[in-house]
Scaffold this motif. Structure first.
Motif, PDB file in Angstrom:
ATOM      1  N   SER A   1      -6.158   3.449  -3.159  1.00 30.58           N
ATOM      2  CA  SER A   1      -4.877   3.891  -2.612  1.00 30.58           C
ATOM      3  C   SER A   1      -5.090   4.562  -1.256  1.00 30.58           C
ATOM      4  O   SER A   1      -6.158   5.091  -0.962  1.00 30.58           O
ATOM      5  CB  SER A   1      -4.210   4.885  -3.560  1.00 30.58           C
ATOM      6  OG  SER A   1      -3.885   4.294  -4.792  1.00 30.58           O
TER       7      SER A   1
ATOM      8  N   CYS B   1       0.829  -1.212   0.000  1.00 28.09           N
ATOM      9  CA  CYS B   1       0.000   0.000   0.000  1.00 28.09           C
ATOM     10  C   CYS B   1       0.863   1.261   0.000  1.00 28.09           C
ATOM     11  O   CYS B   1       0.536   2.249  -0.674  1.00 28.09           O
ATOM     12  CB  CYS B   1      -0.928   0.001   1.210  1.00 28.09           C
ATOM     13  SG  CYS B   1      -2.224  -1.251   1.126  1.00 28.09           S
TER      14      CYS B   1
ATOM     15  N   GLN C   1      -6.437  -1.070   3.839  1.00 24.74           N
ATOM     16  CA  GLN C   1      -6.505  -0.533   2.482  1.00 24.74           C
ATOM     17  C   GLN C   1      -7.964  -0.288   2.108  1.00 24.74           C
ATOM     18  O   GLN C   1      -8.825  -1.140   2.355  1.00 24.74           O
ATOM     19  CB  GLN C   1      -5.879  -1.510   1.485  1.00 24.74           C
ATOM     20  CG  GLN C   1      -5.823  -0.976   0.063  1.00 24.74           C
ATOM     21  CD  GLN C   1      -5.108  -1.921  -0.883  1.00 24.74           C
ATOM     22  OE1 GLN C   1      -4.891  -3.082  -0.566  1.00 24.74           O
ATOM     23  NE2 GLN C   1      -4.737  -1.432  -2.058  1.00 24.74           N
TER      24      GLN C   1
ATOM     25  N   ASP D   1       1.711   6.136  -7.186  1.00 21.68           N
ATOM     26  CA  ASP D   1       0.760   7.181  -7.587  1.00 21.68           C
ATOM     27  C   ASP D   1       1.483   8.513  -7.777  1.00 21.68           C
ATOM     28  O   ASP D   1       1.179   9.276  -8.705  1.00 21.68           O
ATOM     29  CB  ASP D   1      -0.332   7.336  -6.520  1.00 21.68           C
ATOM     30  CG  ASP D   1      -1.295   6.154  -6.479  1.00 21.68           C
ATOM     31  OD1 ASP D   1      -1.289   5.346  -7.423  1.00 21.68           O
ATOM     32  OD2 ASP D   1      -2.040   6.030  -5.488  1.00 21.68           O
TER      33      ASP D   1
ATOM     34  N   ARG E   1       2.284   1.569  -3.389  1.00 22.28           N
ATOM     35  CA  ARG E   1       1.287   2.068  -4.329  1.00 22.28           C
ATOM     36  C   ARG E   1       1.155   3.586  -4.248  1.00 22.28           C
ATOM     37  O   ARG E   1       1.007   4.262  -5.275  1.00 22.28           O
ATOM     38  CB  ARG E   1      -0.057   1.388  -4.055  1.00 22.28           C
ATOM     39  CG  ARG E   1      -1.184   1.900  -4.938  1.00 22.28           C
ATOM     40  CD  ARG E   1      -2.369   0.986  -4.889  1.00 22.28           C
ATOM     41  NE  ARG E   1      -3.562   1.597  -5.446  1.00 22.28           N
ATOM     42  CZ  ARG E   1      -4.661   0.949  -5.781  1.00 22.28           C
ATOM     43  NH1 ARG E   1      -4.719  -0.360  -5.616  1.00 22.28           N
ATOM     44  NH2 ARG E   1      -5.710   1.576  -6.276  1.00 22.28           N
ATOM     45  N   SER E   2       1.222   4.129  -3.051  1.00 19.38           N
ATOM     46  CA  SER E   2       1.147   5.588  -2.905  1.00 19.38           C
ATOM     47  C   SER E   2       2.346   6.263  -3.561  1.00 19.38           C
ATOM     48  O   SER E   2       2.207   7.315  -4.198  1.00 19.38           O
ATOM     49  CB  SER E   2       1.069   5.964  -1.426  1.00 19.38           C
ATOM     50  OG  SER E   2      -0.162   5.565  -0.866  1.00 19.38           O
TER      51      SER E   2
END
Length: 785
Positions: free
Chosen positions: A605, A227, A588, A234, A230-231
């Motif tokens: 996200s 997670c 999440q 992004d 993923r941020s």
């Protein structure tokens, strides 16, 4: 003590040769090594002890050509009493005289003192009871246990943390977690992209084995590494041009990449970044490979794959989609046109299982590819999925979301053996998929040419005693699963026919894969490289990415343009005490089961705030043992040089400052002497604080030098895994005579940046007090002279 071999070395050359052998340790004075042998603290007990004290000529102390030269085998008592040391380096004489007891100072050597291993009680515990970070273990027990004598300035990066070791790409997870905590998303992105240019993909589809190794998992929930990744991904996608720039310089080399999946796109990124002209060939209409055609939209939206492809095109990568090598262009033609070829064609072929009626079942990857392309597929009402991996879970969920009334999944493995991730299994069951463990395939049952079910047999075991896939069945324990639509998701195989006869003969391995060197990813054919499923067999994306980076590194090196070496995070590590104390992860964001569709992403996200909060849970697993060598601070303050049998090292480099190792010595490297430049008018002082005046190692020790222009060098020991320079205090004092008020401010400045545990926070006050006292005393000495 256990038995060991003992060698009295007659020369440095002999000692060095012996120390390069496995299981050998050096002994100088003997105080450190003999105690370690007696207490059996080693994770692997030494086979041979090399006695260095029998080497002649290393115990001299002399002044020569403007330098004090102190042999590595000089004992501390001689250093303490030597007139020249007292005259030119009084802080060193004081330190030598403060160490241990008078008797031990007669045998402890200078070299042994500066090379000693930590005195940490976890490291030194009898019978190696604690397999700590410095011994190659997974944790530093001081992070969560008694730490009253440990570091107050952070930890040392010793070896690989369990999360990094569990990541096939070796991503520096603690490094980017620390960057996130510090609010530096750019640095976090750069750390990840050194080994993985596809984090927006892996953070969504990787089963994240890194989390299986997370130490937080033993106290509660593992850190949600994917997670946080993923941020960061992004952030990368919001700043495409910054993280996927065109190369600054072009080379004259051309690379062809066959296959536009994870491995192909990874190689394209690194080769293009190096300045080579890169062309990617793929038989599909669009780039992305299994990411686009084999992973459902609800796990990996096509917009993410599109942005990645656009980013690579922005770098100058050329895509030739809809072009099949072996059909539209041959390997021979590619070899003529390009300087290097990288093969990453994946595993798209349906394996033959040899069961009756197999041809009436649907291949799982074909099923997903059709649904991903057209977002529809005619299926039955009662679907049976065969397989226990993530592809099987994708197939089952996709069938359910297409409208199947009933979806049943059978697999060979028991629940705890299933290759699918726990999250994927949970999601499937939430949506009504019924899982039956321990069943294998018998034959497809039909009635009038239509599928009616599957005859299945009990699987007793999946692997043999060596862990190899070798299922054993009970042929007498059978059941029939009714179904009008059977999907086989029991694996994929590799199709190498595209290579053509000549290349196939050279490249195909005994396993039916592309044969490669497992370190360089070169194939037997010069100029051809391979990675991903075509070279390793079906595996996870991050492993393909790791192999592709290694292949790109080899190809670029063979072109004569070695890839830039990865930047290693240096300096001491830190972690958030409060955040690391939380046992539950930040959940999440996910859609409720009733709201999930074929096209909308199931999971979302983190917000920036959630990302930071979860990153704070990372322990940044490091070593918090401290360097307590008596001689380290004065040698550093005096600008000493450590001379070995291989090189000359400034003391700052020798003691590992910046790289956080105990010393910078290589295996077989031996300290010969210490050289200290003599400077007119240089004044120095040393001070230690210990529970007892003798025997005990210092809780804190420090050395200060001052020259005639009031320039200061202040070094602290016992406060971190490496000696720490009080640069802020030095800057404050520069060019100024010491006053009581200035000495107090310097102490405060020296402690700035301390990151103490609750039990050792007293050390921070000790730093302030000792520096204030020694600066005041140094000023008094200056006035006296």
């Amino acid at each position: 003590m256990r038995a060991f071999n003992h060698i009295n070395a007659k020369s440095i050359e002999e000692a060095s040769a012996e120390l390069k052998k496995a299981g050998a340790v050096a002994m100088a004075g003997g105080g450190d090594v003999m105690g370690a042998l007696k207490d059996d603290i080693y994770s692997s007990y030494p086979e041979t002890v090399i006695n260095l004290k029998t080497i002649p000529g290393l115990d001299k102390i002399e002044y020569h050509d403007g330098e004090l030269r102190i042999g590595a085998l000089s004992v501390l008592a001689d250093v303490e009493q030597n007139a020249q040391v007292k005259q030119f380096a009084p802080a060193l004489a004081e330190a030598a005289g403060a160490a241990s007891t008078p008797t031990l100072r007669e045998m402890t050597t200078v070299g042994g003192n500066i090379c000693q291993t930590p005195r940490c009680w976890y490291y030194r515990k009898l019978n190696c009871r604690f397999d700590c970070r410095r011994k190659g273990g997974d944790r530093c027990f001081a992070q969560t246990g008694d730490n009253r004598y440990h570091s107050v300035f952070g930890g040392a990066r010793i070896g690989l943390t369990p999360c990094v070791r569990s990541c096939p790409a070796g991503t520096d997870i603690p490094g980017y977690m620390q960057a996130v905590r510090e609010g530096d998303m750019d640095r976090a992105a750069e750390i990840i992209m050194q080994v993985n240019p596809l984090p927006m993909i892996t953070s969504r589809i990787c089963p994240h084995p890194c989390q299986d190794g997370c130490n937080q998992g033993e106290r509660g929930e593992a850190v949600n590494i994917h997670c946080v990744e993923r941020s960061v991904a992004d952030h990368i996608l919001r700043n495409i041009s910054r993280f996927y720039p065109a190369p600054e310089k072009e080379t004259d080399k051309k690379a062809a990449i066959v296959g536009a999946g994870p491995a192909g796109l990874t190689a394209a990124y690194y080769l293009r970044k190096a300045g080579h002209r890169v062309t990617v060939y793929d038989q599909h209409e669009k780039a992305g490979g299994v990411m686009r055609y084999g992973v459902p939209h609800y796990r990996l939206p096509r917009t993410v794959a599109d942005k990645l492809t656009d980013a690579l095109e922005g770098m100058g990568v050329v895509f030739r989609c809809g072009t099949a090598v072996g059909r539209d262009i041959t390997m021979e033609q590619l070899e003529k046109e390009y300087d290097g070829i990288f093969l990453a064609t994946g595993a798209w072929k349906q394996p033959l299982l040899g069961i009756g009626g197999e041809e009436l079942a649907v291949f799982g990857l074909d099923f997903l590819s059709e649904v991903n392309t057209y977002l529809k597929k005619a299926i039955g009402r009662n679907v049976l999925v065969c397989g226990g991996g993530n592809v099987a879970m994708d197939v089952a969920l996709t069938a359910k979301r297409l409208g199947a009334e009933k979806v049943t999944l059978i697999c060979l493995e028991q629940r705890d053996e299933m290759p699918a991730g726990a999250e994927e299994i949970k999601r499937a069951e939430e949506e009504g998929v019924v899982i039956h463990n321990g069943w294998g395939l018998g034959s497809v049952m039909t009635d009038g040419g239509k599928v009616t079910g599957l005859d299945s047999k009990r699987c007793v075991s999946v692997r043999d005693e060596n862990g190899r896939f070798a299922p054993v069945y009970d042929e007498n324990d059978r059941t029939v699963y009714e179904s009008d639509f059977i999907i086989l998701a029991t694996g994929q195989s590799v199709d190498l026919d595209f290579l053509g006869e000549d290349f196939l003969a050279q490249l195909r391995s005994a396993r039916g894969l592309i044969g490669i060197d497992k370190e360089t990813y070169r194939t037997p054919h010069k100029g051809v490289y391979a990675a991903g499923d075509a070279a390793s067999g079906p595996n996870i994306a991050i492993r393909a990415i790791a192999g592709a980076r290694a292949a790109a590194k080899s190809m670029s090196a063979d072109f004569g343009y070695p890839l830039t070496e990865m930047k290693k995070e240096t300096g001491l590590t830190h972690f958030d005490r409060e955040g690391a104390g939380r046992t539950l992860s930040v959940p999440q964001p996910e859609r409720a089961a009733a709201e999930r569709t074929l096209t909308d992403e199931d999971a979302g996200s983190y917000s920036i705030e959630q990302t930071v909060e979860e990153a704070k849970r990372c322990l940044n697993c490091s070593c918090y043992a401290v360097n307590q060598a008596e001689l380290a601070p004065p040698l550093l303050a005096l600008n000493a040089v450590i001379v070995t049998n291989e090189r000359e090292l400034p003391a700052e480099e020798f003691f590992g400052t910046g790289v956080c190792s105990t010393t910078a010595l290589h295996r077989g490297e031996i300290v010969r002497e210490i050289r200290i430049p003599v400077r007119a008018g240089l004044r120095s002082r040393y001070r230690r604080f210990a529970i007892r005046k003798s025997i005990d190692f210092p809780i804190i020790n420090l050395a200060i030098t001052e020259d005639n222009e009031f320039n200061y060098r202040i070094w602290l020991g016992g406060v971190a895994p490496v000696p720490v320079r009080a640069e802020k205090a030095e800057e404050l004092l520069k060019g100024r005579e010491i006053t009581p008020e200035l000495a107090e401010r310097a102490g405060i400045a020296a402690a700035d940046g301390a990151d103490a545990f609750e039990l050792n926070s007293y050390k921070v006050q000790l730093i302030k007090t000792l520096i204030k006292r020694e600066l005041t005393a140094l000023a008094a000495d200056t006035d006296a002279h």
